[in-house]
Design an enzyme around this catalytic site. Structure first.
Site, PDB file in Angstrom:
ATOM      1  N   GLY A  92       0.820  -1.205   0.000  1.00 25.56           N
ATOM      2  CA  GLY A  92       0.000   0.000   0.000  1.00 25.56           C
ATOM      3  C   GLY A  92       0.850   1.249   0.000  1.00 25.56           C
ATOM      4  N   GLY A  98       2.671   3.567   1.535  1.00 23.17           N
ATOM      5  CA  GLY A  98       3.264   3.717   2.852  1.00 23.17           C
ATOM      6  C   GLY A  98       3.795   5.101   3.135  1.00 23.17           C
ATOM      7  NE  ARG A  99       8.597   6.074  -0.004  1.00 22.30           N
ATOM      8  CZ  ARG A  99       9.842   6.201  -0.410  1.00 22.30           C
ATOM      9  NH1 ARG A  99      10.637   7.071   0.172  1.00 22.30           N
ATOM     10  NH2 ARG A  99      10.310   5.466  -1.395  1.00 22.30           N
ATOM     11  N   GLY A 128       7.268   7.119   6.821  1.00 22.85           N
ATOM     12  CA  GLY A 128       6.414   7.724   5.800  1.00 22.85           C
ATOM     13  C   GLY A 128       7.034   8.903   5.083  1.00 22.85           C
ATOM     14  NE  ARG A 154       4.664   9.130  -6.862  1.00 23.48           N
ATOM     15  CZ  ARG A 154       4.912   7.826  -6.764  1.00 23.48           C
ATOM     16  NH1 ARG A 154       6.064   7.347  -7.207  1.00 23.48           N
ATOM     17  NH2 ARG A 154       4.030   6.999  -6.245  1.00 23.48           N
ATOM     18  NE  ARG A 201       0.804   1.990  -6.724  1.00 25.33           N
ATOM     19  CZ  ARG A 201       2.008   2.534  -6.647  1.00 25.33           C
ATOM     20  NH1 ARG A 201       3.071   1.800  -6.865  1.00 25.33           N
ATOM     21  NH2 ARG A 201       2.139   3.807  -6.350  1.00 25.33           N
ATOM     22  CG  ASP A 249       4.994  -3.215  -5.079  1.00 25.79           C
ATOM     23  OD1 ASP A 249       5.633  -4.243  -5.371  1.00 25.79           O
ATOM     24  OD2 ASP A 249       5.486  -2.279  -4.427  1.00 25.79           O
ATOM     25  CG  ASN A 250       7.594  -0.602  -7.558  1.00 27.76           C
ATOM     26  OD1 ASN A 250       6.852  -0.036  -6.771  1.00 27.76           O
ATOM     27  ND2 ASN A 250       8.772  -1.072  -7.206  1.00 27.76           N
ATOM     28  CG  ASP A 267       6.239   3.449  -7.379  1.00 27.72           C
ATOM     29  OD1 ASP A 267       5.818   4.599  -7.167  1.00 27.72           O
ATOM     30  OD2 ASP A 267       5.635   2.429  -7.012  1.00 27.72           O
TER      31      ASP A 267
END
Length: 518
Positions: A114, A116-117, A149, A199, A206, A275-276, A285
């Site tokens: 998830g 995370g930051r 984070g 961003r 994803r 996840d990227n 990412d």
């Protein structure tokens, strides 16, 4: 850079953008965000505000990214801009959240992950559709896994510059509006300072977003997410006989084309975990990435990648593997596992091979397609590999050479390219073959050279260039970041005052490495 150069560059940027018909936001107070992902059910995300960043200041901003949002570029220098894009104050309509997803990391199932930051604030409508706005480094979320984070200045500058560089090179990518810094200390391998990078993407969904629901046998949520992507980003797929199969085919094609761009431009992602991987086929990412300099097909740009899983030559194969993972997740919606395999096997290789050949022919100045083009390209890569030749410098130098030259003058005229090789006879043999190919299609030098310069950049974000700008920024001088951005947003131009940024690494930078620590 000197104040004069920096000032002229900024004035040129603002002059370029000030007359844009797409500017809709002339003040920060006029910003009003809408929501898209936030309208999904609560299971898809956690709503929470960013953690304020103490005493934020602007490190860098992109007028090109601002234009995507319809922002007046002058707003980048507004005194309230850093607070807004550090997450210290929220635009009207913002509904900040962190998304949940899962994924495979280095080929191993990692379970729930998830944001995370990262905090998704909402979206703004641009000329070509809505752009989600995400703050990376804006504090802990329920998915931080005991981390703080935060992002650090080092990685934030790298992501900012790489995002805008890739866009200027024509590679599908997320974008970066700005970097906001703070003197707040953050502990990584050493003590660093905090930063937030803003961003932009049409969607940050994803491969791992779909894996998450598949792993929990939550078909309803899987369908909701697929419908969200189709309706928001790929509405034409709704007309297909099997929209979910059409979505997988679309992702496979776009991912194949993305890999072709990466390989042709010499970009290495470094962490191609599922996840990227963007469901829209965007570069997503930017962590321990790198651009190829001394060519090595086995180059590993991430020193945390101990097995070389994500080395340059492996990227298309890894993307293929990742698509099978995505296909497995979508199989509950598509219905037939054999159809999933067929879709991926048909779409990905064909898209990759067609786009890669197209890009490489353009880099070589070839205007027509021939059956032996693959053999010619492979021979070139073998030559580059044997000589560890500087990849961007070779193609840029090739762009300057004439198609015909008298034998007596050949060594002198070809010297800018020949001198990149220890094996000069090998280089001569390739150039002879290349010129014969140009002659066979009746190539006209001036036209071909201009076309080659338009696709072979003089400037890429070399590791040493990023590191030099980062070191300068750590001392409170952000002029280096702006100077590098001047090159990267127009990478095919000469920029004679900045030509040193096209050079191989100086002695102090030969041992630079990049890891997942950020």
């Amino acid at each position: 850079m000197s104040n004069d150069i920096f000032g002229n560059a900024r004035r040129d940027w603002f002059d370029d953008m000030a007359s844009s018909p797409h500017i809709r936001y002339g003040s920060l107070d006029g910003l009003r965000l809408s929501t898209g992902f936030a309208r999904l059910p609560a299971a898809f995300h956690t709503r929470l505000p960013p953690t304020p960043l103490p005493e934020p200041y602007l490190v860098a901003g992109s007028v090109d990214a601002a234009a995507l949002l319809g922002l007046d570029p002058a707003l980048i220098d507004h005194p309230d801009f850093p607070a807004l894009f550090a997450g210290n104050r929220l635009p009207e309509g913002a509904e900040p959240l962190a998304a949940v997803y899962s994924g495979h990391q280095f080929g191993v199932w990692a379970g729930q992950l998830g944001d995370g930051r990262a905090h998704l604030l909402g979206e703004l409508d641009g000329a070509d559709g809505p752009w989600e706005i995400q703050l990376k480094g804006a504090g802990p979320t329920p998915y931080s896994r005991f981390a703080d984070g935060r992002a650090v200045l080092r990685s934030s500058i790298r992501e900012f510059l790489a995002s805008e560089a890739m866009a200027a090179l024509g590679v599908p990518t997320t974008r970066a509006l700005c970097v906001v810094g703070s003197d707040t200390p953050v502990q990584r391998e050493t003590q660093e300072t905090a930063a937030v990078v803003t961003r932009l993407a049409p969607s940050f969904v994803r491969f791992g977003s779909f894996e998450h629901w598949h792993a929990h046998d939550r078909t309803d949520e899987l369908r909701i997410l697929a419908d969200h992507v189709i309706d928001r980003c790929r509405p034409a797929l709704r007309e297909a006989a099997q929209p979910y199969a059409a979505l997988l085919r679309d992702v496979a094609q776009r991912t194949g084309e993305l890999m072709a761009h990466w390989q042709a431009v010499g970009f290495m992602h470094g962490v191609m975990n599922t996840d990227n991987m963007s469901i829209l086929g965007l570069t997503l990412d930017y962590g321990p990435f790198g651009f190829m300099e001394a060519f090595d097909a086995g180059h590993i740009c991430n020193h945390s990648d101990h097995t070389g899983r994500y080395q340059y030559r492996a990227q298309p194969r890894v993307a293929y593997w990742n698509l099978y993972v995505l296909g497995d997740a979508l199989s509950a919606l598509i219905g037939r596992p054999e159809e999933v395999k067929t879709i991926i096997d048909e779409a990905f290789p064909a898209a990759f091979e067609a786009r890669f050949l197209q890009l490489m022919r353009a880099k070589l100045g070839l205007a027509t397609a021939r059956a032996d083009d693959t053999e010619l390209i492979n021979a070139l890569f073998g030559l580059l590999q044997a000589g560890r030749t500087d990849y961007p410098a070779f193609f840029r130098g090739l762009s300057q050479l004439p198609g015909t030259v008298e034998t007596a003058a050949r060594r002198r005229i070809d010297a800018p390219v020949r001198d990149l090789f220890a094996d000069r006879p090998g280089c001569d043999a390739f150039l002879t073959r290349w010129r014969a190919r140009l002659a066979a299609e009746g190539s006209v030098d001036a036209e071909r050279q201009a076309a080659m310069r338009a696709v072979n950049p003089k400037y890429v974000l070399r590791n040493w260039v990023a590191e030099a700008a980062i070191r300068q920024a750590r001392e409170g001088d952000f002029g280096g970041v702006a100077e590098v951005l001047t090159c990267l947003r127009r990478p095919f131009d000469e920029h004679p005052q900045l030509a040193h940024y096209a050079a191989p690494p100086p002695d102090w930078a030969t041992g630079l490495t990049v890891s997942c620590s950020s």
